[in-house]
Design a protein around this motif. Structure first.
Motif, PDB file in Angstrom:
ATOM      1  N   ASN A  98       0.820  -1.205   0.000  1.00 11.48           N
ATOM      2  CA  ASN A  98       0.000   0.000   0.000  1.00 11.48           C
ATOM      3  C   ASN A  98       0.855   1.257   0.000  1.00 11.48           C
ATOM      4  OD1 ASN A  98      -2.644  -1.397   0.424  1.00 11.48           O
ATOM      5  ND2 ASN A  98      -1.638  -2.012   2.327  1.00 11.48           N
ATOM      6  N   VAL A  99       0.384   2.263  -0.708  1.00  8.13           N
ATOM      7  CA  VAL A  99       1.024   3.573  -0.732  1.00  8.13           C
ATOM      8  C   VAL A  99       0.109   4.549  -0.002  1.00  8.13           C
ATOM      9  CG1 VAL A  99       1.922   5.434  -2.177  1.00  8.13           C
ATOM     10  CG2 VAL A  99       2.110   3.060  -2.943  1.00  8.13           C
ATOM     11  N   VAL A 100       0.658   5.253   0.980  1.00  9.62           N
ATOM     12  CA  VAL A 100      -0.113   6.242   1.732  1.00  9.62           C
ATOM     13  C   VAL A 100      -0.069   7.554   0.964  1.00  9.62           C
ATOM     14  CG1 VAL A 100      -0.399   7.445   3.925  1.00  9.62           C
ATOM     15  CG2 VAL A 100       0.489   5.089   3.885  1.00  9.62           C
ATOM     16  N   MET A 101      -1.240   8.095   0.666  1.00  9.39           N
ATOM     17  CA  MET A 101      -1.369   9.330  -0.102  1.00  9.39           C
ATOM     18  C   MET A 101      -1.905  10.446   0.794  1.00  9.39           C
ATOM     19  SD  MET A 101      -0.429   8.112  -3.053  1.00  9.39           S
ATOM     20  CE  MET A 101      -0.828   9.456  -4.168  1.00  9.39           C
ATOM     21  N   GLN A 102      -1.479  11.674   0.509  1.00 12.52           N
ATOM     22  CA  GLN A 102      -1.941  12.842   1.253  1.00 12.52           C
ATOM     23  C   GLN A 102      -2.269  13.958   0.283  1.00 12.52           C
ATOM     24  OE1 GLN A 102       0.958  15.206   2.998  1.00 12.52           O
ATOM     25  NE2 GLN A 102      -0.452  16.475   4.173  1.00 12.52           N
TER      26      GLN A 102
ATOM     27  N   GLN B 133      -6.957  18.349   5.365  1.00 13.39           N
ATOM     28  CA  GLN B 133      -5.949  17.424   4.867  1.00 13.39           C
ATOM     29  C   GLN B 133      -6.527  16.023   4.866  1.00 13.39           C
ATOM     30  OE1 GLN B 133      -1.744  18.049   5.796  1.00 13.39           O
ATOM     31  NE2 GLN B 133      -2.400  19.468   7.393  1.00 13.39           N
ATOM     32  N   ALA B 134      -6.418  15.359   3.732  1.00  9.73           N
ATOM     33  CA  ALA B 134      -6.979  14.015   3.592  1.00  9.73           C
ATOM     34  C   ALA B 134      -5.854  12.999   3.448  1.00  9.73           C
ATOM     35  CB  ALA B 134      -7.900  13.960   2.377  1.00  9.73           C
ATOM     36  N   PHE B 135      -6.078  11.820   4.010  1.00  7.57           N
ATOM     37  CA  PHE B 135      -5.119  10.723   3.923  1.00  7.57           C
ATOM     38  C   PHE B 135      -5.851   9.502   3.371  1.00  7.57           C
ATOM     39  CE2 PHE B 135      -3.647  13.597   7.148  1.00  7.57           C
ATOM     40  CZ  PHE B 135      -2.288  13.665   6.939  1.00  7.57           C
ATOM     41  N   ALA B 136      -5.213   8.833   2.435  1.00 10.76           N
ATOM     42  CA  ALA B 136      -5.823   7.678   1.794  1.00 10.76           C
ATOM     43  C   ALA B 136      -4.774   6.600   1.594  1.00 10.76           C
ATOM     44  CB  ALA B 136      -6.448   8.071   0.458  1.00 10.76           C
ATOM     45  N   VAL B 137      -5.226   5.390   1.350  1.00  7.42           N
ATOM     46  CA  VAL B 137      -4.353   4.245   1.111  1.00  7.42           C
ATOM     47  C   VAL B 137      -4.631   3.710  -0.281  1.00  7.42           C
ATOM     48  CG1 VAL B 137      -3.767   1.907   1.833  1.00  7.42           C
ATOM     49  CG2 VAL B 137      -4.204   3.667   3.559  1.00  7.42           C
ATOM     50  N   LEU B 138      -3.583   3.660  -1.107  1.00  8.58           N
ATOM     51  CA  LEU B 138      -3.669   3.127  -2.471  1.00  8.58           C
ATOM     52  C   LEU B 138      -3.064   1.737  -2.481  1.00  8.58           C
ATOM     53  CD1 LEU B 138      -4.026   3.357  -5.594  1.00  8.58           C
ATOM     54  CD2 LEU B 138      -1.755   4.425  -5.637  1.00  8.58           C
ATOM     55  N   ASN B 139      -3.877   0.734  -2.814  1.00  7.25           N
ATOM     56  CA  ASN B 139      -3.385  -0.627  -2.905  1.00  7.25           C
ATOM     57  C   ASN B 139      -2.878  -0.896  -4.315  1.00  7.25           C
ATOM     58  OD1 ASN B 139      -4.087  -3.731  -3.590  1.00  7.25           O
ATOM     59  ND2 ASN B 139      -3.431  -3.512  -1.466  1.00  7.25           N
ATOM     60  N   LEU B 140      -1.611  -1.290  -4.435  1.00  4.72           N
ATOM     61  CA  LEU B 140      -1.015  -1.464  -5.751  1.00  4.72           C
ATOM     62  C   LEU B 140      -1.520  -2.698  -6.473  1.00  4.72           C
ATOM     63  CD1 LEU B 140       2.707  -0.385  -5.330  1.00  4.72           C
ATOM     64  CD2 LEU B 140       0.714   0.971  -5.960  1.00  4.72           C
ATOM     65  N   ASP B 141      -2.054  -3.672  -5.755  1.00  8.88           N
ATOM     66  CA  ASP B 141      -2.549  -4.875  -6.414  1.00  8.88           C
ATOM     67  C   ASP B 141      -3.916  -4.673  -7.050  1.00  8.88           C
ATOM     68  OD1 ASP B 141      -0.257  -6.285  -5.654  1.00  8.88           O
ATOM     69  OD2 ASP B 141      -1.127  -6.804  -3.719  1.00  8.88           O
ATOM     70  N   SER B 142      -4.757  -3.871  -6.412  1.00  6.93           N
ATOM     71  CA  SER B 142      -6.094  -3.618  -6.957  1.00  6.93           C
ATOM     72  C   SER B 142      -6.188  -2.293  -7.699  1.00  6.93           C
ATOM     73  CB  SER B 142      -7.130  -3.623  -5.824  1.00  6.93           C
ATOM     74  OG  SER B 142      -6.923  -2.517  -4.949  1.00  6.93           O
ATOM     75  N   GLY B 143      -5.243  -1.377  -7.418  1.00  6.09           N
ATOM     76  CA  GLY B 143      -5.320  -0.050  -8.014  1.00  6.09           C
ATOM     77  C   GLY B 143      -6.370   0.823  -7.368  1.00  6.09           C
ATOM     78  N   GLN B 144      -6.969   0.358  -6.266  1.00  2.00           N
ATOM     79  CA  GLN B 144      -8.037   1.089  -5.597  1.00  2.00           C
ATOM     80  C   GLN B 144      -7.474   1.939  -4.454  1.00  2.00           C
ATOM     81  OE1 GLN B 144     -11.325   0.979  -6.728  1.00  2.00           O
ATOM     82  NE2 GLN B 144     -10.288  -0.107  -8.392  1.00  2.00           N
ATOM     83  N   MET B 145      -8.042   3.135  -4.282  1.00  4.88           N
ATOM     84  CA  MET B 145      -7.622   4.023  -3.206  1.00  4.88           C
ATOM     85  C   MET B 145      -8.789   4.245  -2.246  1.00  4.88           C
ATOM     86  SD  MET B 145      -5.533   7.615  -3.358  1.00  4.88           S
ATOM     87  CE  MET B 145      -6.837   8.661  -4.005  1.00  4.88           C
ATOM     88  N   THR B 146      -8.508   4.140  -0.954  1.00  9.52           N
ATOM     89  CA  THR B 146      -9.524   4.283   0.085  1.00  9.52           C
ATOM     90  C   THR B 146      -9.115   5.388   1.041  1.00  9.52           C
ATOM     91  OG1 THR B 146      -9.979   1.897  -0.035  1.00  9.52           O
ATOM     92  CG2 THR B 146     -10.809   3.091   1.897  1.00  9.52           C
TER      93      THR B 146
END
Length: 507
Positions: free
Chosen positions: A304-308, A336-349
């Protein structure tokens, strides 16, 4: 040489952190973490490492063959998301480097590029690649030739300016090798004046020089090109890696003129996997998420990649973003928003938001997001995997600005109302909330310590300067004195720095 005003220290840090918020909002690449450094098993100079990588075939002039960034294959599962490494169980991502301008480290030593370029023996210009040996407490030019004067382009420690711009070249250790990523500064989200695009003033492509990845042994020997991106591709200031290869974000920049201002933006933004063994790059997932938020990489864990990003609730025009007044009100009403991008699904939550109506700060550590909220006198931890929250520290009227994470401690500045904060640090235990105070400051000027690397037991610190007053409350700093201190002594405020014998400027 570097000149600072007398109110540097944390006063300057506060100002810089405020600018970071503006830059993040505008889409600029903001450094949100230190160079990750190698795993504890990485060897220091003198060890050749044990990695076998093929690299990109190079033509006679040194340019890469067929390296246009992403292949457009849509990833291994065919839908734009790659399952690469997901089944191994040990393929967790690490943030190897960010474009923060600092160096990188293993457990054995610290590497950095001197920012000041010098005239070489052939009349060209170059900067030096330096190394601090932690065991010997000695800084050296990263060159193994005992008779070298370190003033020739052939020296292993010399980085020719034509190939390596000292302010934008990134360093990181990976699998027993030292990597240098030569690239231009990312201008995405920037505004320039007095720039001409063309006679019609219409939108055009902003193309620069290719971003090139180099690899060397940890002692600086055998430097070679291993991959070059197409000149039309801009690579962002983040390098992630797992056991299989590297992950980078690529995009294409466009510039548009409005009066005397030129605004630069990006398109075709995507995560790319770079297979060093094959010398091939392939698309992992798209990074154009739409909406009002300009998302930037903040950290990573597992797959997972943490996005801001900052959400203003609506699209903000370039003119609003760069207006001399009015932005403070925009920022106050944003979050400020924080999300998690899963590299296997390409989905960001999306996982968490902080309202910018109150002063706040944050730090990331693995799956944990730590937020300090001034109005609530609260520091809390958010589990990015589940979204659950817990209180780490709570005291009405207290506000601790989160500066760094060091092991099980949060390194903080006490900005509590009426507290009269200074240039010292407090350390809050992430598990118990217990606070300790360290009175250590820079010996020469009383400014705050500069942390360069956090090791298993020690911290590399700039704890002293050679500084000369230059008038008007400014100082010319000619030496940044580095030293090691145990985490235990740092947290307790014990002045037990182990001085590193410097041969360079430390900057």
């Amino acid at each position: 040489m570097k000149i600072f005003e007398k109110d540097s220290g944390k006063t300057m840090i506060r100002a810089v952190r405020g600018i970071e918020a503006l830059a993040l909002a505008a889409g600029l690449a903001v450094s949100l973490g230190a160079c990750g450094g190698g795993a504890s098993g990485d060897a220091g100079p003198g060890s050749q490492g044990a990695v076998a990588v093929g690299g990109v075939p190079l033509e006679g002039d040194g340019t890469a063959v067929g390296t246009d960034g992403a292949s457009g294959s849509g990833g291994e599962d065919g839908n734009g998301a790659s399952a690469r490494g997901s089944a191994s169980g040990t393929g967790g991502l690490r943030l190897l480097c960010t474009g923060d301008g600092d160096g990188c480290h293993t457990q054995e030593g610290y590497y950095y590029i001197e920012k000041e370029t010098k005239v070489l023996s052939d009349g060209s210009y170059g900067s030096h690649l330096m190394y601090m040996d932690f065991a010997a407490l000695q800084e050296v030019y990263l060159c193994s030739d005992a008779g070298c004067g370190h003033d020739s382009p052939d020296c292993a420690a010399v980085l020719p300016y034509e190939e390596f711009e000292p302010y934008s070249t990134m360093l990181f250790p990976y699998q027993g090798k030292l990597y240098l990523f030569s690239k231009e500064q990312d201008q995405d989200g920037s505004m320039q004046s007095d720039f001409t695009l063309g006679e019609d003033g219409s939108q055009g492509s902003a193309e620069g020089t290719p971003s090139v990845l180099y690899r060397a042994n940890l002692d600086g020997t055998d430097r070679e090109k291993v991959y070059a991106f197409d000149a039309s591709v801009t690579v962002e200031d983040y390098v992630l890696g797992d056991e299989d290869g590297l992950y980078l974000v690529t995009k294409r920049l466009t510039s548009e003129k409005d009066g005397t201002a030129v605004y630069t933006h990006s398109q075709e933004r995507k995560m790319v996997f770079l297979d060093l063994a094959k010398g091939e790059a392939s698309e992992v997932c798209a990074m154009d998420f739409g909406g009002n938020i300009s998302w930037k990489i903040a950290d990573c864990y597992d797959r997972n990649v943490v996005m801001q990003g900052i959400d203003y609730g609506r699209q903000i025009s370039d003119q609003e973003m760069f207006a001399e007044d009015g932005y403070a009100e925009l920022h106050k009403n944003s979050s400020q928003a924080f999300a998690v991008l899963n590299l296997d699904s390409g989905q960001m939550t999306e996982r968490y938001r902080i309202s910018n109506s109150q002063e706040n700060s944050f730090q990331l550590a693995g799956k944990s997001l730590y937020c300090s909220l001034a109005d609530e006198g609260l520091i809390k931890e958010i589990d990015l995997e589940t979204g659950t929250e817990r209180s780490v520290y709570s005291q009405p009227g207290a506000y601790y600005y989160l500066d760094a994470v060091m092991g099980e401690k949060l390194c903080c500045s006490d900005l509590s109302a009426g507290g009269g904060w200074d240039n010292t640090y407090c350390f809050i235990d992430r598990n118990t909330g217990e606070i300790s105070h360290s009175g250590l400051v820079n010996k020469a000027l009383g400014w705050c310590l500069e942390f360069k690397a956090v090791l298993d037991r020690d911290v590399l610190v700039v704890y002293d300067y050679e500084a000369t007053p230059s008038g008007g409350g400014s100082y010319e700093i000619t030496l940044y004195q580095h030293g090691l201190i145990s985490q235990e002594d740092l947290f307790a405020g014990n002045d037990n720095f182990r001085k590193i014998n410097m041969v360079g400027t430390g900057w």
